[in-house]
Design an enzyme around this catalytic site. Structure first.
Site, PDB file in Angstrom:
ATOM      1  N   LEU A  99       6.748   2.945   1.421  1.00 25.40           N
ATOM      2  CA  LEU A  99       7.656   1.801   1.555  1.00 25.40           C
ATOM      3  C   LEU A  99       8.642   1.981   2.708  1.00 25.40           C
ATOM      4  CD1 LEU A  99       8.457   1.116  -2.228  1.00 25.40           C
ATOM      5  CD2 LEU A  99       6.593   0.204  -0.823  1.00 25.40           C
TER       6      LEU A  99
ATOM      7  N   HIS B 268       9.185  -3.675   3.414  1.00 22.39           N
ATOM      8  CA  HIS B 268       8.913  -3.841   1.973  1.00 22.39           C
ATOM      9  C   HIS B 268      10.216  -4.097   1.208  1.00 22.39           C
ATOM     10  CE1 HIS B 268       5.485  -1.020   3.107  1.00 22.39           C
ATOM     11  NE2 HIS B 268       4.872  -2.108   2.697  1.00 22.39           N
TER      12      HIS B 268
ATOM     13  N   GLN C 127     -10.436  -2.456   2.181  1.00 23.47           N
ATOM     14  CA  GLN C 127      -9.976  -3.185   3.360  1.00 23.47           C
ATOM     15  C   GLN C 127      -9.957  -2.319   4.621  1.00 23.47           C
ATOM     16  OE1 GLN C 127      -5.997  -4.023   1.433  1.00 23.47           O
ATOM     17  NE2 GLN C 127      -5.241  -3.807   3.511  1.00 23.47           N
TER      18      GLN C 127
ATOM     19  N   ASP D 137       2.117  -9.499   8.921  1.00 22.61           N
ATOM     20  CA  ASP D 137       0.669  -9.661   8.748  1.00 22.61           C
ATOM     21  C   ASP D 137       0.387 -11.152   8.587  1.00 22.61           C
ATOM     22  OD1 ASP D 137      -0.334  -6.767   8.441  1.00 22.61           O
ATOM     23  OD2 ASP D 137       1.385  -6.863   7.098  1.00 22.61           O
TER      24      ASP D 137
ATOM     25  N   SER E  20       4.119   0.778   8.412  1.00 23.34           N
ATOM     26  CA  SER E  20       3.837   2.166   8.000  1.00 23.34           C
ATOM     27  C   SER E  20       3.107   2.910   9.112  1.00 23.34           C
ATOM     28  CB  SER E  20       2.964   2.179   6.743  1.00 23.34           C
ATOM     29  OG  SER E  20       3.570   1.413   5.741  1.00 23.34           O
ATOM     30  N   ARG E  21       2.338   2.181   9.912  1.00 30.61           N
ATOM     31  CA  ARG E  21       1.543   2.835  10.961  1.00 30.61           C
ATOM     32  C   ARG E  21       2.393   3.301  12.143  1.00 30.61           C
ATOM     33  NH1 ARG E  21      -2.701  -0.971   9.065  1.00 30.61           N
ATOM     34  NH2 ARG E  21      -4.406   0.336   8.298  1.00 30.61           N
TER      35      ARG E  21
ATOM     36  N   MET F 183       0.848  -1.191   0.000  1.00 37.35           N
ATOM     37  CA  MET F 183       0.000   0.000   0.000  1.00 37.35           C
ATOM     38  C   MET F 183       0.892   1.253   0.000  1.00 37.35           C
ATOM     39  SD  MET F 183      -3.407  -0.967   2.076  1.00 37.35           S
ATOM     40  CE  MET F 183      -2.825  -0.732   3.723  1.00 37.35           C
TER      41      MET F 183
HETATM   42  O1  PAF Z   1      -0.263  -5.860   3.462  1.00 36.34           O
HETATM   43  C1  PAF Z   1      -0.650  -4.907   2.737  1.00 36.34           C
HETATM   44  O2  PAF Z   1       0.031  -3.897   2.559  1.00 36.34           O
HETATM   45  C2  PAF Z   1      -2.010  -4.977   2.087  1.00 36.34           C
HETATM   46  O3  PAF Z   1      -2.940  -5.609   2.914  1.00 36.34           O
HETATM   47  C3  PAF Z   1      -1.991  -5.637   0.696  1.00 36.34           C
HETATM   48  C4  PAF Z   1      -1.561  -7.093   0.774  1.00 36.34           C
HETATM   49  C5  PAF Z   1      -1.059  -4.876  -0.217  1.00 36.34           C
HETATM   50  C6  PAF Z   1      -3.396  -5.601   0.078  1.00 36.34           C
HETATM   51  O4  PAF Z   1      -3.874  -4.308  -0.042  1.00 36.34           O
END
Ligand code: PAF
Length: 291
Positions: free
Chosen positions: A33, A37, A61, A150, A186-187, A30
């Site tokens: 970066l 990432h 989402q 995640d 990122s949060r 998302m």
């Molecule tokens: O993990 C993430 O950044 C998001 O949930 C993803 C997998 C890119 C889907 O939007």
């Protein structure tokens, strides 16, 4: 590095690579970066001839009261980091490109998407699975790379790929941590200085259970209570959504160690920021991985 905004252009570029027999690694993100990432990108580059990073803050989402609007975005920085990381293509569509008028098809992963984060973020995994499947259909990569930070998302995507016979290898990559153990996300940027300074307690609490299991303590419930007490002892932890000990493969709750990989996962609020983290304790050897 090429930046692509349109689905048809992306399909064309990916299709041409596939025709030439060039392997593609997809890193769905998302944006905004960070080192987490970048580690996915590095692995994708090792394993595939071309790397495509998708950048899309996926509205479906996020719940109505969540942080979709304020989610950090910085496309220049994303481009710079991607270029430096050796990314070949960024796929960065607009919301209207991904969700055209009257979009009404969604992917629901039953069971798995209702537990843990799913209890507190209804619809979240439906949105994740839907966008990820759309990306998989647009970019028919050989491999897709996701962070184990995640963890539930990773399990859900693997289940979707298996249930829907998608021909793609899903690769889970280790969580990248700051010096004090805070999982990079990122949060994290929502945290103020004091909150950030105290956020290491999340990992510390996971490790209470992890080290307990490794040192042959088999009373999981006692370890869990000890970890929760540790979290509650910090004035910075506003709420604990869950602190679960589960089978790392099926995500079923477990009461004793048995001979499975064990997932210890939590979601907590530090001030107004909801953070998730987990560790996995490998079966048999009971050696902690991801720590
Ligand atoms: O993990 C993430 O950044 C998001 O949930 C993803 C997998 C890119 C889907 O939007």
């Amino acid at each position: 590095m090429k930046i692509i905004n349109k689905i048809d252009d992306c399909r064309e570029e990916a299709g041409a690579l596939i025709k030439k027999g060039v392997s593609i690694g997809l890193v769905p993100t998302m944006g905004y970066l960070h080192e987490g990432h970048m580690s996915l990108i590095r692995l994708a580059k090792k394993e595939c001839e071309r790397v495509i990073v998708s950048i899309f803050v996926n509205p479906s989402q996020f719940g109505p009261n969540e942080d979709f609007k304020k989610y950090p975005r910085d496309s220049r920085r994303d481009e710079k980091l991607s270029e430096e990381g050796g990314v070949d293509y960024i796929f960065r569509p607009a919301a209207e490109e991904m969700y055209r008028d009257r979009h009404s098809t969604y992917v629901e992963i039953e069971g798995l998407s209702k537990i843990m984060c799913g209890r507190f973020r209804p619809g979240h995994f439906r949105g994740v699975a839907t966008i990820v499947l759309k990306l998989f259909n647009i970019i028919t990569a050989q491999k897709a790379f996701f962070g184990r930070k995640d963890y539930q998302q990773l399990v859900i995507i693997k289940k979707m790929v298996s249930d829907l016979n998608i021909d793609m290898e899903i690769i889970g990559c280790p969580t990248i941590r700051e010096k004090d153990g805070l999982a990079i996300s990122s949060r994290n940027r929502y945290l103020d200085n004091e909150e950030r300074h105290n956020a290491g307690i999340i990992y510390e609490s996971l490790k209470i259970v992890g080290s307990g299991i490794v040192s042959e303590n088999s009373d999981l419930d006692k370890l869990r209570r000890k970890a929760i007490k540790n979290l509650r002892g910090s004035k910075y932890i506003k709420r604990i959504d869950y602190f679960d000990i589960r089978d790392a493969e099926t995500l079923e709750e477990i009461r004793d160690k048995g001979s499975k990989d064990i997932l210890v996962a939590t979601a907590v609020w530090i001030g107004n920021t909801r953070l998730i983290d987990n560790i996995v304790i490998e079966k048999g050897k009971q050696r902690q991985i991801d720590i």
